[in-house]
Design a protein around this motif. Structure first.
Motif, PDB file in Angstrom:
ATOM      1  N   UNK A  79     111.228 -34.572 120.957  1.00 41.44           N
ATOM      2  CA  UNK A  79     112.251 -34.666 121.938  1.00 41.44           C
ATOM      3  C   UNK A  79     113.300 -36.201 121.610  1.00 41.44           C
ATOM      4  N   UNK A  80     112.523 -37.129 121.164  1.00 44.37           N
ATOM      5  CA  UNK A  80     113.212 -38.535 120.760  1.00 44.37           C
ATOM      6  C   UNK A  80     113.605 -38.399 119.322  1.00 44.37           C
ATOM      7  N   UNK A  81     113.185 -37.480 118.439  1.00 45.40           N
ATOM      8  CA  UNK A  81     113.730 -37.451 116.991  1.00 45.40           C
ATOM      9  C   UNK A  81     115.055 -36.461 117.220  1.00 45.40           C
ATOM     10  N   UNK A  86     120.705 -35.473 116.947  1.00 52.65           N
ATOM     11  CA  UNK A  86     121.985 -35.067 117.449  1.00 52.65           C
ATOM     12  C   UNK A  86     122.900 -36.156 117.529  1.00 52.65           C
ATOM     13  N   UNK A  87     122.569 -37.366 117.744  1.00 52.29           N
ATOM     14  CA  UNK A  87     123.339 -38.501 117.856  1.00 52.29           C
ATOM     15  C   UNK A  87     124.162 -38.706 116.476  1.00 52.29           C
ATOM     16  N   UNK A  88     123.431 -38.367 115.450  1.00 49.15           N
ATOM     17  CA  UNK A  88     123.947 -38.677 114.222  1.00 49.15           C
ATOM     18  C   UNK A  88     125.098 -37.510 113.867  1.00 49.15           C
ATOM     19  N   UNK A  89     124.598 -36.198 114.435  1.00 50.99           N
ATOM     20  CA  UNK A  89     125.775 -35.171 114.115  1.00 50.99           C
ATOM     21  C   UNK A  89     126.894 -35.354 114.873  1.00 50.99           C
ATOM     22  N   UNK A 122     131.978 -39.735 120.089  1.00 54.03           N
ATOM     23  CA  UNK A 122     131.210 -40.960 119.788  1.00 54.03           C
ATOM     24  C   UNK A 122     130.407 -41.263 120.818  1.00 54.03           C
ATOM     25  N   UNK A 123     130.972 -41.237 122.083  1.00 52.17           N
ATOM     26  CA  UNK A 123     130.248 -41.951 123.349  1.00 52.17           C
ATOM     27  C   UNK A 123     128.678 -41.335 123.592  1.00 52.17           C
ATOM     28  N   UNK A 128     123.069 -41.002 123.112  1.00 51.17           N
ATOM     29  CA  UNK A 128     122.055 -40.548 122.925  1.00 51.17           C
ATOM     30  C   UNK A 128     120.976 -41.424 121.977  1.00 51.17           C
ATOM     31  N   UNK A 129     121.578 -42.058 120.995  1.00 45.21           N
ATOM     32  CA  UNK A 129     120.811 -42.871 120.018  1.00 45.21           C
ATOM     33  C   UNK A 129     120.147 -43.974 120.899  1.00 45.21           C
ATOM     34  N   UNK A 130     120.943 -44.457 121.963  1.00 44.58           N
ATOM     35  CA  UNK A 130     120.577 -45.676 122.624  1.00 44.58           C
ATOM     36  C   UNK A 130     119.259 -45.208 123.520  1.00 44.58           C
ATOM     37  N   UNK A 131     119.338 -44.118 124.137  1.00 40.66           N
ATOM     38  CA  UNK A 131     118.280 -43.640 125.158  1.00 40.66           C
ATOM     39  C   UNK A 131     117.034 -43.383 124.426  1.00 40.66           C
ATOM     40  N   UNK A 132     117.279 -42.789 122.921  1.00 42.30           N
ATOM     41  CA  UNK A 132     116.096 -42.342 122.172  1.00 42.30           C
ATOM     42  C   UNK A 132     115.331 -43.632 121.853  1.00 42.30           C
TER      43      UNK A 132
END
Length: 325
Positions: A79-81, A86-89, A122-123, A128-132
């Protein structure tokens, strides 16, 4: 004597009436409910999430997959990966929105089509990146958030500029697959064998180079390649890369299988026998690479029955080699 008044077309002609019957007035379709959420999900590339199954690679290779602790921890890491990918996409599509609008296919992406605002992409990507990363710091060993942070940094650098650098783009994409395969072992504290890293890394490079080679072959003679670098790579060079990577992956696997002191004793030498299935799988995949039809790896494997069967045989042999009895 008064002149007769000219006839006026007060009633439509038969041809006009018939035309109106055949062409009903256009109606603007109502906006679909949930289209914004659907656009965000589509931008996150759900079809690509299957690649994150590689998080089970290291525990499976060590024979430590089927325990409650391992399965729970691996589900969390998956889930984290997936959130990081998804954040990168999302960030990539937001950054490339203007360029994608000029592309015949990419212009249909939700951000390029205006279905998802650029600022929102962007937001959501940043959140998502921060939460992961926060979840990894809170719930997993220290090496896992470090690897996820490295993955995010590498992929964002790739989106910004490194995807335009020859050779580096191939290495970074292959490294992304290698990181997926490593993170499961790091989450469970499993030592990563040098043979595991060599085989997985060069196996990933083999598939990435084969995919680029297939794209180059299919786009030969056509204007506007899907990837800008395809105009700079030659098909001969890409063929050399996937052949070299396949050779090193096979060599690494053979050295693992023939290494003295097997993990578990069994009636048959399953470690050594699995080499046959592994080589057959590589040779079968190379058929599609050579034809220029090795697109998405999962489509190649699932679309060819012989390759899928060889893969199942290899999995069975490998499982027998690492599973205690």
């Amino acid at each position: 004597m008064t002149e007769a008044a000219p006839l006026t077309n007060s009633a439509p002609s038969k041809s006009t009436a018939l035309l109106e019957q055949r062409t009903p007035p256009r109606r603007t379709p109502p906006p679909r409910e949930g289209s914004l959420l659907g656009g965000l999900v589509r931008t996150a590339r759900p079809k690509q999430w299957v690649k994150n199954i590689l998080v089970i690679a290291a525990p499976a290779a060590a024979g430590q997959l089927f325990t409650a602790h391992a399965l729970t921890r691996l589900a969390l890491v998956f889930a984290l990966f997936t959130a990081c990918a998804a954040a990168v996409y999302l960030i990539n599509d937001a950054r490339d929105a203007e360029a994608d609008r000029a592309h015949p296919t990419k212009r249909h992406r939700p951000v390029a089509a205006g279905r998802v605002p650029v600022s929102l992409a962007y937001t959501v990507g940043g959140v998502l990146a921060a939460l992961a990363l926060a979840g990894a710091v809170w719930l997993t060993p220290p090496l896992v958030p470090a690897l996820l942070a490295a993955y995010l940094g590498m992929q964002l650098a790739y989106c910004v500029s490194l995807k335009h650098v020859l050779v580096v783009d191939l290495v970074l994409v292959a490294t992304g697959f290698l990181m997926r395969a490593m993170v499961g072992g790091l989450a469970l504290g499993i030592p990563l064998s040098r043979w595991f890293l060599i085989t997985t890394g060069f196996g990933a490079l083999f598939m990435v180079a084969a995919k680029r080679y297939s794209e180059a072959v299919q786009m030969a003679g056509e204007a506007g390649a899907t990837r800008a670098l395809l105009t700079e790579y030659t098909t001969g060079y890409l063929r050399f890369v996937w052949q070299l990577a396949a050779g090193v992956a096979v060599l690494g696997y053979c050295l693992w299988a023939l290494e003295e002191g097997g993990t578990h004793s069994s009636v048959l030498p399953w470690r050594q026998l699995s080499v046959v299935a592994f080589i057959l799988a590589v040779l079968r995949y190379a058929v599609f690479a050579d034809r220029g039809t090795a697109g998405e790896p999962e489509e190649v494997v699932l679309g060819d029955r012989a390759l899928a069967l060889i893969g199942l045989v290899w999995l069975a042999m490998y499982g027998l080699a690492v599973t205690p009895w």
